[in-house]
Design an enzyme around this catalytic site. Structure first.
Site, PDB file in Angstrom:
ATOM      1  N   PRO A 126       0.813  -1.203   0.000  1.00 32.33           N
ATOM      2  CA  PRO A 126       0.000   0.000   0.000  1.00 32.33           C
ATOM      3  C   PRO A 126       0.851   1.260   0.000  1.00 32.33           C
ATOM      4  CG  PRO A 126      -0.436  -1.393   1.922  1.00 32.33           C
ATOM      5  CD  PRO A 126       0.811  -1.844   1.314  1.00 32.33           C
ATOM      6  N   GLU A 127       0.574   2.128  -0.919  1.00 31.30           N
ATOM      7  CA  GLU A 127       1.139   3.468  -0.881  1.00 31.30           C
ATOM      8  C   GLU A 127       0.011   4.387  -0.406  1.00 31.30           C
ATOM      9  OE1 GLU A 127       3.547   4.550  -4.282  1.00 31.30           O
ATOM     10  OE2 GLU A 127       3.768   2.455  -4.837  1.00 31.30           O
TER      11      GLU A 127
END
Length: 270
Positions: free
Chosen positions: A2-3
């Site tokens: 996840p960014e």
DNA sequence: ACAGTAACCTGTTTGC
DNA sequence: TGCAAACAGGTTACTG
């Protein structure tokens, strides 16, 4: 994995399910993720109401009166809202149990983190020295330009450094450099202000666009409801080594920077 | 202060 | 087919 867009997608997904809800119990099936999971989490949160669900960089902050639960998803973490009877699977490490549902943290690689603080979470050691939020006004070309003077590190590693700016991971750094036509290996300190203008605009547009599409799902990122995000269809360079550049058709090249793969166009990016 | 590298993990894909 | 190596969205800790 996840960014920022994936973490923000998660935050928006879980907020309506847990905000204002009372915690019935907390179950930790794992002793440590990246760091030990605080013992007595159940004691701390039992019968407490979640008063807000915030995000700082890639950290999620679940606030309650006595303190804040800080959650980081690492490389492979995801949060899901499940039914109260759903059986926990192999990598489901932590449950926050509410009356009508469970907020469940899954993280196969265990690079994520669950932490507790009874103080202002923004003053927590891991959050205190973070750089600005890329989608806020304070994140400007002028800021990046000044912060990068005399820095010899590559521009890609520079913008992936959370002490410079938060939330920009390998996918979006790769994409933003392509969009702004900057070579990923170029020294951060040797980039002009006008080029930083292009880069900052690209970062903001790409992150906002990814949030709008529910984030990028490459293999196992899922939203709180288990559905994927749709930004991967908009990726122009990430994961496209040897395929033709969408602008000039020259084959894209890959290299390693700080143990991370970078893909770029040798013709378009200088 | 900065730059470079190793480390933390498991699952999946790639290459011989 | 089998097995080992390489690879994956992150970030800190350590070294020089």
């Amino acid at each position: 994995m996840p960014e920022l867009p994936e973490v923000e997608t998660t935050r928006r997904g879980i907020e309506p399910h847990i905000n204002g809800q009372t915690v019935l119990s907390v179950v930790a099936r794992t002793k440590k993720l990246r760091w030990p999971i605080p013992s007595q989490l159940n004691k701390k949160l039992c019968n407490q109401i979640i008063t807000s669900v915030n995000r700082r960089g890639k950290y999620l902050l679940l606030n309650s009166e006595p303190g804040t639960l800080i959650i980081h998803l690492g490389m492979s973490g995801s949060l899901r809202v499940t039914t109260p009877t759903a059986i926990a699977e192999k990598h489901d490490h932590v449950d926050i149990v509410f009356k009508k549902n469970i907020l469940r943290l899954r993280d196969p690689r265990r690079f994520g983190a669950v932490l507790w603080t009874s103080k202002d979470p923004l003053s927590h050691k891991l959050l205190a020295s973070l750089g600005p939020e890329p989608l806020e006004e304070e994140f400007t070309a002028q800021y990046l330009y000044q912060a990068s003077r005399n820095r010899r590190i590559s521009i890609k590693e520079f913008i992936m450094n959370s002490h410079i700016v938060v939330g920009v991971g390998n996918i979006y750094a790769t994409e933003a450099l392509f969009t702004s036509k900057i070579h990923p290996l170029r020294a951060a300190g040797k980039i002009s202000l006008p080029r930083y203008e292009l880069l900052v605009t690209a970062i903001k547009e790409i992150l906002a666009g990814a949030i709008q599409r529910g984030g990028t799902t490459l293999r196992d990122f899922t939203r709180e409801d288990g559905k994927p995000g749709y930004f991967q269809q908009a990726l122009q360079v990430y994961g496209r080594t040897k395929q033709p550049c969408v602008v000039c058709a020259h084959p894209l090249r890959s290299t390693k920077q700080g143990q991370r793969t970078t893909t770029y166009c040798t013709q378009c990016q200088r």
